[in-house]
Design an enzyme around this catalytic site. Structure first.
Site, short mmCIF file in Angstrom:
data_model
loop_
_atom_site.label_atom_id
_atom_site.label_comp_id
_atom_site.label_asym_id
_atom_site.label_seq_id
_atom_site.Cartn_x
_atom_site.Cartn_y
_atom_site.Cartn_z
N TYR A 54 -18.71 15.60 -13.86
CA TYR A 54 -19.11 14.19 -13.77
C TYR A 54 -20.06 14.00 -12.59
O TYR A 54 -19.84 14.54 -11.50
CB TYR A 54 -17.85 13.34 -13.64
CG TYR A 54 -18.08 11.92 -13.18
CD1 TYR A 54 -18.98 11.09 -13.85
CD2 TYR A 54 -17.38 11.40 -12.10
CE1 TYR A 54 -19.19 9.78 -13.42
CE2 TYR A 54 -17.58 10.09 -11.68
CZ TYR A 54 -18.49 9.30 -12.34
OH TYR A 54 -18.69 8.01 -11.92
N ARG A 102 0.83 -1.21 0.00
CA ARG A 102 0.00 0.00 0.00
C ARG A 102 0.86 1.25 0.00
O ARG A 102 0.51 2.27 -0.60
CB ARG A 102 -0.94 0.00 1.22
CG ARG A 102 -1.64 1.32 1.46
CD ARG A 102 -2.76 1.24 2.49
NE ARG A 102 -2.42 0.44 3.66
CZ ARG A 102 -1.68 0.89 4.69
NH1 ARG A 102 -1.17 2.11 4.67
NH2 ARG A 102 -1.44 0.11 5.71
#
Length: 344
Positions: free
Chosen positions: A58, A6
């Site tokens: 969007y 990560r």
């Protein structure tokens, strides 16, 4: 140097370096989705901060701001960023972020990025973020126009094969990079190494794909503009587009995404979309295949109805993502779809 995937891995690092290079940027970061990248930017803010958003963005971005960021004490003003006087009026002492799309989704408005950036930086410590998903770094490089952050849904053109969901951000400011790098790890919105590998693969054909998307879309747009059952075509390459001159000034070309108004309403739009054989009815964009959708009930259904009405996101507005197929086949498909709609 790699303690946990990560926090960083070699494949992701290669992609982030490549993305930065394509934007002539110093730094690049990737995230698990385009909205993940947007979330990372929002988590730089504090309760009480204010955002100026383009009014035509969007639907997922609109929903994130209205239904999530607002609960965390972050306020937002939605403004038509092509109206510079209205934009200036929206700036406040608490304004910390300006988020614009150019071209916008789905009305394909073109914002003067350079002027917006100059206004914001003259006003104060305001970060200007530009969503460059529609054009990619091949056709537009907002950092060179004064933007602080360039944000992407890499899901779309940068990947281009409809097999990855990912987001990205490029920047030149070390302070912004450090903040976002920390948040990328701390919030955990990271892409998988395999997905990074796939986007690395796709970027090798970005220029070829973008040129073909552009060529096909312009031919399709010109056809639609000449058709009797089309009310209006919204494509920045056409001289009829109200922001054609701004597009010529700040972009190097156009992608395959644009919108048009069909004559009639929901019934005609529905018949048109049902009749299409090569264009697929789907919400995404930027892949090799041609897609068509109705923003009012699909991608932008979460936008409040009164906002949709004032913006012009009606049931007659159709958004296309023109793919890499043969242009003649695409035009013939649209032709027979419009014939069916006219008969409805």
């Amino acid at each position: 140097g790699f303690e946990y995937s990560r926090s960083g891995n070699p494949t992701r690092n290669v992609l982030e370096t490549c993305l930065a290079s394509l934007d002539n940027a110093k730094y690049g970061l990737t995230f698990s989705s385009g909205l993940g990248a947007t979330t990372a930017v929002l988590t730089m803010l504090n309760s009480g901060d204010h955002i100026i958003m383009g009014d035509d963005v969007y639907g997922g971005t609109n929903r994130l701001i209205r239904q999530v960021a607002s609960r965390l004490g972050i306020s937002a003003t939605f403004v038509d960023a092509t109206n510079l006087e209205n934009f200036k009026t929206a700036l406040r002492s608490e304004t910390k972020l300006v988020w614009i799309e150019s071209p916008t989704n789905p009305l394909i408005k073109v914002t003067d990025i350079k002027t917006i950036a100059e206004i914001c930086h003259k006003f104060g410590d305001v970060t200007v973020a530009v969503d460059n998903t529609f054009l990619t770094s091949y056709f537009q490089r907002p950092l060179e126009l004064g933007a602080d952050l360039v944000c992407y849904s890499l899901t779309k053109y940068m990947n281009g094969h409809t097999d990855v969901v990912m987001g990205g951000i490029t920047m030149n400011c070390e302070k912004l990079y450090s903040k976002l790098k920390f948040l990328q790890n701390a919030v955990g919105i990271v892409p998988s190494p395999f997905d990074c590998y796939q986007v690395n693969r796709s970027l090798k054909t970005l220029s070829l794909r973008m040129l073909q998307h552009q060529s096909n879309a312009i031919l399709v747009a010109k056809f639609l503009e000449s058709h009797d059952f089309v009310e209006k075509v919204l494509h920045p390459a056409l001289p009829s587009h109200p922001h054609h001159e701004i597009a010529l000034k700040q972009t190097y070309g156009y992608s395959g995404v644009f919108s048009f108004y069909i004559k009639g309403g929901l019934k005609q739009a529905t018949e048109f979309l049902k009749a299409l054989k090569i264009f697929t009815l789907a919400e995404s964009l930027g892949g090799y295949e041609s897609l068509a959708e109705l923003p009012s009930i699909m991608t932008h259904a979460s936008v409040p109805i009164e906002d949709r009405k004032s913006l012009g996101i009606t049931d007659a507005l159709i958004r296309l993502s023109v793919g890499l197929e043969d242009s003649e086949d695409l035009i013939n498909d649209l032709k027979q779809g419009l014939r069916k709609a006219a008969e409805a």
